[in-house]
Design an enzyme around this catalytic site. Structure first.
Site, PDB file in Angstrom:
ATOM      1  N   SER A 122      45.236  67.828  40.579  1.00  0.00           N
ATOM      2  CA  SER A 122      44.939  69.239  40.797  1.00  0.00           C
ATOM      3  C   SER A 122      43.456  69.474  40.639  1.00  0.00           C
ATOM      4  O   SER A 122      42.864  69.046  39.648  1.00  0.00           O
ATOM      5  CB  SER A 122      45.698  70.108  39.798  1.00  0.00           C
ATOM      6  OG  SER A 122      46.950  70.390  40.292  1.00  0.00           O
ATOM      7  N   HIS A 147      45.079  77.287  38.527  1.00  0.00           N
ATOM      8  CA  HIS A 147      46.024  76.919  37.466  1.00  0.00           C
ATOM      9  C   HIS A 147      45.412  75.956  36.464  1.00  0.00           C
ATOM     10  O   HIS A 147      45.926  75.804  35.359  1.00  0.00           O
ATOM     11  CB  HIS A 147      47.368  76.433  38.032  1.00  0.00           C
ATOM     12  CG  HIS A 147      47.400  75.044  38.577  1.00  0.00           C
ATOM     13  ND1 HIS A 147      47.320  74.766  39.924  1.00  0.00           N
ATOM     14  CD2 HIS A 147      47.540  73.848  37.964  1.00  0.00           C
ATOM     15  CE1 HIS A 147      47.409  73.457  40.113  1.00  0.00           C
ATOM     16  NE2 HIS A 147      47.541  72.875  38.942  1.00  0.00           N
ATOM     17  N   ASP A 185      44.352  78.848  45.130  1.00  0.00           N
ATOM     18  CA  ASP A 185      44.432  78.242  43.800  1.00  0.00           C
ATOM     19  C   ASP A 185      43.093  77.609  43.407  1.00  0.00           C
ATOM     20  O   ASP A 185      42.959  76.400  43.346  1.00  0.00           O
ATOM     21  CB  ASP A 185      45.556  77.185  43.808  1.00  0.00           C
ATOM     22  CG  ASP A 185      45.989  76.802  42.410  1.00  0.00           C
ATOM     23  OD1 ASP A 185      45.253  77.117  41.459  1.00  0.00           O
ATOM     24  OD2 ASP A 185      47.053  76.179  42.265  1.00  0.00           O
TER      25      ASP A 185
HETATM   26  N1  ARG Z   1      53.003  72.428  41.029  1.00  0.00           N
HETATM   27  C1  ARG Z   1      51.621  72.486  40.659  1.00  0.00           C
HETATM   28  C2  ARG Z   1      51.318  71.403  39.626  1.00  0.00           C
HETATM   29  O1  ARG Z   1      52.136  70.571  39.400  1.00  0.00           O
HETATM   30  C3  ARG Z   1      51.227  73.842  40.175  1.00  0.00           C
HETATM   31  C4  ARG Z   1      51.727  74.233  38.835  1.00  0.00           C
HETATM   32  C5  ARG Z   1      51.285  75.581  38.334  1.00  0.00           C
HETATM   33  N2  ARG Z   1      52.011  76.672  38.955  1.00  0.00           N
HETATM   34  C6  ARG Z   1      53.228  77.158  38.598  1.00  0.00           C
HETATM   35  N3  ARG Z   1      53.734  78.085  39.316  1.00  0.00           N
HETATM   36  N4  ARG Z   1      53.910  76.740  37.584  1.00  0.00           N
HETATM   37  O2  ARG Z   1      50.585  71.467  38.695  1.00  0.00           O
HETATM   38  N1  GLU Z   2      49.743  70.795  40.569  1.00  0.00           N
HETATM   39  C1  GLU Z   2      49.514  69.426  40.189  1.00  0.00           C
HETATM   40  C2  GLU Z   2      48.468  69.291  39.085  1.00  0.00           C
HETATM   41  O1  GLU Z   2      48.300  70.166  38.288  1.00  0.00           O
HETATM   42  C3  GLU Z   2      49.197  68.648  41.393  1.00  0.00           C
HETATM   43  C4  GLU Z   2      50.427  68.518  42.154  1.00  0.00           C
HETATM   44  C5  GLU Z   2      50.999  67.153  42.093  1.00  0.00           C
HETATM   45  O2  GLU Z   2      51.704  66.801  41.139  1.00  0.00           O
HETATM   46  O3  GLU Z   2      50.706  66.432  43.054  1.00  0.00           O
HETATM   47  O4  GLU Z   2      47.851  68.269  38.931  1.00  0.00           O
END
Ligand code: ARG
Ligand code: GLU
Length: 718
Positions: free
Chosen positions: A653, A85, A221
């Site tokens: 991330s 991502h 991921d």
């Molecule tokens: N929750 C993760 C973060 O905060 C992944 C976000 C990307 N994925 C999604 N399905 N929107 O970045």
């Molecule tokens: N998916 C998050 C990011 O893009 C990390 C998840 C979190 O917030 O801990 O940094």
């Protein structure tokens, strides 16, 4: 020993263990603040191996990726690993309908096949230095707030300019603890970064929105890139003559796995946390801000989702936006629940009471700090209605494209006026920029009209008449409150929400500007925008500054009073170390979530037939053959992901997750839903970071993508 004493010792130990998981430590302060705890929890290396400015250390293998994520160097030839991502937009930009790397994945089979990514940079930290005394040392106590702020800004500018000249690196100074401390960062950015390998979306995004923020988790991921440099190993714009970057340090990779309870550490760039808020702020976030935002997003998402389900073209138009809106919608929802569940407000109140009690022992401190909490209380009372207005603007009106498109045209009119008056202007550049915004690429008029109706309905029901622009009331009156009627009018008579009309408008914009300035959608949205810009934002900005000043005093008071507690600064997108251990958790009574998942779960989820769990036949083929190479655990299982108690947030991330020997065991990519409250209050019982097991990454590189040659440049610890 008497029972009470044993209990007390146990309790103290428990408390110690809890504290060990929380925190995001500045690498240069590990020796002073964290190394003892790290060692007690199993860490085998020294703080110098984490951060050293004279010798190669782990910090030289951790970089900011694409502005908002983290990546780690995993070979001596500049190969870096981050999340799928995080690489998503670079991969998307390289993809076409014929060569869809998002859909099909990509593996360069030689250096020549590595693909340059436009505008992709990675940034390393060269040095971190405490410059607090240089920033605030010369300030006089008699300064007013304004004098103080401008002196601070001037000092920062001076330090930055001088250091840039003397070091040759990029530099920035950032406040910590709300401005109680300042640190200077010297950085170096590389601009020739090329895509090496990405799994197909069906793996990288497996589980998509259904699984986002969720444990148990099964997506691969990750994506891999390579940094290129000039012949001197220095940063350079893309050039055919560039060569793979030779890093000062790269992480060895462990194939040995981990057990429950093992030490882990995360090294990366967490974005933003607010751990030192008062009970008033936590109450406000949990009972006002989060619910407002969640409600508004829920409605928008439902409208987009319904239209996306019906039509593939619409789905493609809205998919990326939907993911963005859904990501924090889901995060805030988890945060509210987590804060409620752990009685966060009561805990903060207790803590404040302890603080007040401690102040009683010191008259000078009492005089200085004891009024602060009352000031917080009052300021949050003032803040609440304004913040609601802001959210209804940002989450509600601004979520309607027609509104955003039209209001953004105001600069166009300003520049045109200058042009027509013969003054210096940027009209042509502004127009071509605006044409890009108004290309209607990801816009479906009927969907947007539905959003307009829903958002305006919500807005007029929840923002009282004297807190909204008058134009709205006049319009609502004219339409006798019939918002559908108003929407019909706005969506059949405006050039700002209609592709064909906009095209015509661009042909004669200069000639007929007066006419377009009377466009109903333009008039409405510009009026609303200026109401917010001129009426609401200055008040919010003022209170934000007040709150920051109060927080600064509060944190100072806490640090002066609670001498035994170790304080770590809130995340602010600077390099940090978090440490904890591999651990399972219980999301609710009677349920225990395991600390790792395996490829079996991918197959199970796929069998539900849900679209989010689609996988390509190739994965099923390899699964059926059990062709797992030497990437399995001792039981022969191919693990996909695991969880640990490291304190992480957005920006982490892609961060390397390391074992006690500093070997890479995984890549951080998310948190569990129950634990997203850790941005405000970390709870070791159920806050977990989610990590992609590096053995699964290597299995995909080697077995799934047939790019096993890449492993030759890695240092594998077997
Ligand atoms: N929750 C993760 C973060 O905060 C992944 C976000 C990307 N994925 C999604 N399905 N929107 O970045
Ligand atoms: N998916 C998050 C990011 O893009 C990390 C998840 C979190 O917030 O801990 O940094």
């Amino acid at each position: 020993m008497n029972k009470k004493l044993i209990f007390l010792i146990l309790l103290l130990n428990l408390k110690f263990i809890c504290i060990a998981d929380e925190g995001m430590w500045l690498p240069q302060l590990i020796e002073a603040l964290a190394i003892k705890d790290m060692k007690k929890n199993g860490f085998k290396l020294s703080s110098k191996q984490i951060y050293d400015i004279n010798k190669a250390s782990m910090k030289d293998a951790v970089c900011v990726f694409a502005g908002g994520c983290t990546a780690e160097v995993i070979s001596t030839k500049g190969l870096i690993l981050t999340n799928h991502h995080c690489g998503f937009s670079s991969i998307a930009a390289l993809s076409t309908v014929e060569k869809d790397y998002l859909k099909n994945g990509y593996a360069a089979l030689s250096g020549k096949e590595e693909m340059p990514c436009k505008n992709l940079t990675v940034t390393f930290i060269k040095q971190i230095e405490d410059v607090t005394s240089k920033v605030v040392g010369s300030l006089l106590p008699t300064y007013s707030d304004i004098q103080r702020d401008s002196a601070v800004q001037a000092n920062i500018k001076k330090i930055e300019t001088e250091t840039k000249i003397s070091s040759g690196y990029d530099v920035f100074v950032r406040p910590f603890f709300y401005g109680n401390e300042y640190y200077l960062f010297q950085t170096q950015s590389y601009k020739d970064v090329r895509l090496v390998l990405t799994p197909p979306e069906s793996l990288g995004k497996f589980g998509d929105e259904t699984d986002n923020w969720v444990w148990p988790r099964h997506n691969a991921d990750f994506s891999m890139f390579r940094i290129y440099a000039d012949k001197e190993n220095k940063p350079s714009e893309y050039s055919e003559n560039n060569v793979p970057y030779t890093p000062a340090y790269s992480f060895p990779i462990s194939l040995k796995g981990y057990n429950k309870g093992d030490f882990t550490m995360v090294y990366g760039f967490p974005g933003r946390t607010q751990e030192y808020l008062t009970s008033y702020a936590v109450d406000f976030i949990m009972n006002n801000q989060d619910p407002t935002r969640v409600n508004l997003r829920e409605k928008r998402l439902a409208i987009m989702d319904a239209d996306m389900k019906n039509n593939d073209t619409i789905r493609l138009m809205y998919t990326s936006r939907y993911a963005g809106v859904a990501n924090y919608y889901k995060k805030w929802k988890g945060e509210m629940l987590g804060l409620k569940k752990s009685n966060a407000v009561e805990k903060k109140q207790q803590f404040e009471q302890e603080f007040l009690t401690a102040l009683n022992n010191d008259a000078a401190k009492k005089e200085k700090y004891s009024n602060l909490l009352l000031q917080f209380k009052k300021t949050y009372e003032d803040y609440k209605p304004l913040s609601k207005q802001f959210d209804y603007f940002a989450e509600c009106l601004w979520g309607v494209d027609g509104f955003r498109y039209a209001s953004s045209a105001s600069v166009l009119f300003t520049e045109l006026k200058k042009k027509q008056e013969g003054k210096a202007n940027k009209f042509d550049a502004t127009l071509s920029e605006y044409k890009q915004l108004l290309a209607f690429n990801n816009f479906n008029k009927p969907t947007d009209k539905k959003l307009f109706i829903a958002m305006l309905t919500d807005y007029s029901a929840n923002i009282e008449s004297n807190y909204r622009p008058h134009i709205l009331d006049s319009l609502l009156l004219a339409y006798k409150g019939n918002i559908n009627g108003l929407a019909d009018f706005m969506y059949s008579n405006s050039s700002f929400n209609d592709k064909a009309k906009a095209k015509l408008m661009f042909e004669d914009f200069e000639k007929n500007a007066m006419l377009y300035a009377r466009d109903p959608m333009y008039v409405l949205s510009v009026d609303i925008l200026s109401y917010y810009q001129k009426g609401v934002m200055p008040q919010i900005n003022y209170l934000d500054l007040q709150i920051t000043d109060m927080q600064k005093e509060y944190v100072k008071g806490l640090r002066e009073t609670l001498k035994n507690k170790k304080f770590y600064p809130d995340a602010n997108s600077t390099l940090r170390v978090a440490f904890g251990k591999v651990n399972d958790y219980s999301p609710r009574d009677g349920v225990q979530n395991a600390h790792y998942t395996t490829i079996d779960g991918i197959i199970e989820k796929n069998k539900t037939g849900l679209e989010d769990f689609y996988i390509k036949p190739r994965l099923i083929e390899l699964y059926n053959k059990k062709d797992f190479g030497n990437y399995t655990d001792k039981e022969g299982k191919l693990r996909v992901a695991f969880i640990a108690s490291n304190h992480t947030t957005g920006g982490n991330s892609g961060s390397p997750v390391l074992n006690a020997n500093g070997e890479l065991i995984g890549t951080n990519f998310d948190r569990n839903w129950e634990g997203t409250m850790s941005d405000i209050m970390y709870n070791p019982i159920f806050c977990r970071n989610i990590v992609l097991d590096v053995r699964f990454t290597l299995w995909i590189v080697d077995k799934y993508s047939g790019a096993g040659y890449l492993l030759n440049e890695m240092k594998l610890a077997k």
